[in-house]
Design a protein around this motif. Structure first.
Motif, short mmCIF file in Angstrom:
data_model
loop_
_atom_site.label_atom_id
_atom_site.label_comp_id
_atom_site.label_asym_id
_atom_site.label_seq_id
_atom_site.Cartn_x
_atom_site.Cartn_y
_atom_site.Cartn_z
N LEU A 1 -11.90 59.11 61.84
CA LEU A 1 -11.72 58.73 63.24
C LEU A 1 -12.96 59.08 64.05
CD1 LEU A 1 -7.99 59.73 63.74
CD2 LEU A 1 -8.94 57.43 63.44
N GLY A 2 -13.55 60.23 63.77
CA GLY A 2 -14.78 60.59 64.46
C GLY A 2 -15.93 59.67 64.09
N ALA A 3 -16.04 59.36 62.82
CA ALA A 3 -17.16 58.53 62.35
C ALA A 3 -17.07 57.10 62.89
CB ALA A 3 -17.19 58.51 60.82
N VAL A 4 -15.90 56.53 62.88
CA VAL A 4 -15.78 55.13 63.27
C VAL A 4 -15.84 54.94 64.79
CG1 VAL A 4 -14.50 54.56 61.18
CG2 VAL A 4 -13.24 55.04 63.29
N SER A 5 -15.64 56.02 65.53
CA SER A 5 -15.67 55.88 66.99
C SER A 5 -17.05 55.51 67.51
CB SER A 5 -15.17 57.15 67.67
OG SER A 5 -16.09 58.21 67.47
N SER A 6 -18.09 55.80 66.76
CA SER A 6 -19.44 55.50 67.24
C SER A 6 -20.18 54.50 66.35
CB SER A 6 -20.26 56.81 67.30
OG SER A 6 -20.36 57.37 66.01
N ASP A 7 -19.50 53.92 65.39
CA ASP A 7 -20.16 53.00 64.46
C ASP A 7 -19.26 51.80 64.22
OD1 ASP A 7 -21.22 51.65 62.24
OD2 ASP A 7 -21.88 53.50 61.29
N PRO A 8 -19.52 50.67 64.90
CA PRO A 8 -18.65 49.50 64.77
C PRO A 8 -18.53 48.96 63.34
CG PRO A 8 -20.22 49.20 66.57
CD PRO A 8 -20.60 50.46 65.85
N VAL A 9 -19.59 49.07 62.55
CA VAL A 9 -19.53 48.57 61.17
C VAL A 9 -18.58 49.45 60.35
CG1 VAL A 9 -20.87 48.17 59.07
CG2 VAL A 9 -21.82 47.54 61.29
N ALA A 10 -18.72 50.77 60.50
CA ALA A 10 -17.81 51.68 59.81
C ALA A 10 -16.38 51.49 60.32
CB ALA A 10 -18.26 53.13 59.99
N GLY A 11 -16.25 51.24 61.61
CA GLY A 11 -14.93 50.99 62.19
C GLY A 11 -14.26 49.77 61.59
N ARG A 12 -15.02 48.72 61.37
CA ARG A 12 -14.47 47.49 60.77
C ARG A 12 -14.03 47.78 59.33
NH1 ARG A 12 -11.53 43.91 62.02
NH2 ARG A 12 -12.63 43.95 63.98
N GLU A 13 -14.83 48.55 58.60
CA GLU A 13 -14.47 48.91 57.22
C GLU A 13 -13.16 49.70 57.19
OE1 GLU A 13 -15.17 49.36 52.98
OE2 GLU A 13 -16.02 48.01 54.46
N PHE A 14 -13.07 50.69 58.08
CA PHE A 14 -11.85 51.51 58.19
C PHE A 14 -10.65 50.61 58.53
CE2 PHE A 14 -9.20 54.29 61.08
CZ PHE A 14 -8.61 55.02 60.06
N HIS A 15 -10.83 49.72 59.49
CA HIS A 15 -9.75 48.81 59.87
C HIS A 15 -9.33 47.94 58.69
CE1 HIS A 15 -8.25 44.88 61.22
NE2 HIS A 15 -7.55 45.61 62.06
N ASP A 16 -10.29 47.31 58.06
CA ASP A 16 -9.98 46.36 57.00
C ASP A 16 -9.33 47.03 55.79
OD1 ASP A 16 -11.09 44.44 58.63
OD2 ASP A 16 -12.93 44.21 57.45
N ARG A 17 -9.76 48.26 55.47
CA ARG A 17 -9.24 48.92 54.27
C ARG A 17 -7.97 49.72 54.49
NH1 ARG A 17 -13.87 51.73 50.95
NH2 ARG A 17 -12.07 52.20 49.65
N THR A 18 -7.68 50.11 55.73
CA THR A 18 -6.51 50.97 55.96
C THR A 18 -5.56 50.43 57.01
OG1 THR A 18 -7.64 52.33 57.60
CG2 THR A 18 -7.77 53.06 55.31
N LEU A 19 -6.07 50.20 58.21
CA LEU A 19 -5.20 49.83 59.31
C LEU A 19 -4.58 48.44 59.13
CD1 LEU A 19 -7.34 51.17 62.29
CD2 LEU A 19 -5.56 52.36 60.99
N ALA A 20 -5.38 47.46 58.75
CA ALA A 20 -4.86 46.10 58.59
C ALA A 20 -3.77 46.03 57.51
CB ALA A 20 -5.98 45.12 58.31
N PRO A 21 -3.96 46.63 56.33
CA PRO A 21 -2.87 46.59 55.34
C PRO A 21 -1.62 47.33 55.81
CG PRO A 21 -4.94 47.18 54.27
CD PRO A 21 -5.19 47.20 55.74
N ALA A 22 -1.79 48.46 56.48
CA ALA A 22 -0.61 49.18 57.00
C ALA A 22 0.12 48.32 58.03
CB ALA A 22 -1.04 50.50 57.63
#
Length: 190
Positions: free
Chosen positions: A110-131
């Motif tokens: 959560l800390g890492a993706v808050s300042s990095d949109p590319v990392a945020g998209r990866e986090f979203h695509d791999r965890t949030l979207a499937p959930a």
């Protein structure tokens, strides 16, 4: 035949980088994960890190999610009882998030993706979207409105992530309250 630029990733180096990042996270938190620290611990060059990941946040995301397989609608066992199915999803998620290493990793993510949109998209695509797809799927038999299903899924994910972020236990009371909120149970008429 086209050739890709640069050398291909060495799986051994990749594993060492991810292990180094996880160790740094576990030992000292996300602030300890720097390109210098990871390169030194993994015995790779900073150039290698920047070529393969581009940012510290990207390394954190991959290190935490390495090997993670989110539940997707196709892997969820449905009983036909919405309350039981939602309770099962919440229980499985809470059990995973209650592991100290997982919780620490989620906080780092959560800390890492808050300042990095590319990392945020990866986090979203791999965890949030499937959930989200899984919860929406479970709710689809009971809730015809796509917007309502989507909002309920967002509430479920947000609640779990918030509890992890502020280091609150996902105890039975919280799990039951979340289940009731998602399924509309426990409502009283006015």
């Amino acid at each position: 035949m086209t050739r890709s630029a640069g050398r291909p990733r060495s799986e051994d180096s990749r594993r060492r980088v991810l292990a180094a990042a996880r160790d740094l996270l576990r030992e000292s938190g996300v602030r300890a994960v720097s390109m210098d620290a990871v390169a030194s611990r993994a015995h790779v060059s900073k150039q290698t890190l920047y070529r393969w990941w581009g940012s510290t946040s990207a390394i954190v995301v991959e290190a935490v999610l390495d090997g993670y397989e989110p539940p997707v609608p196709e892997t969820v066992v449905e009983t036909g009882d919405l309350r039981a199915d939602i309770a099962s999803w919440i229980e499985r998620s809470a059990r995973s998030l209650s592991d100290d290493d997982v919780a620490q990793g989620v906080r780092a993510l959560l800390g890492a993706v808050s300042s990095d949109p590319v990392a945020g998209r990866e986090f979203h695509d791999r965890t949030l979207a499937p959930a989200r797809r899984t919860i929406e799927h479970l709710l689809s038999a009971d809730e015809p409105s796509e917007q309502t299903r989507s909002a309920r899924a967002d509430i479920a994910i947000s609640a779990l992530l918030f509890w992890v972020l502020v280091d609150q236990p996902v105890d039975a009371g919280r799990r039951d309250a979340l289940r009731d909120l998602l399924t509309g149970s426990g409502r009283t008429g006015a």
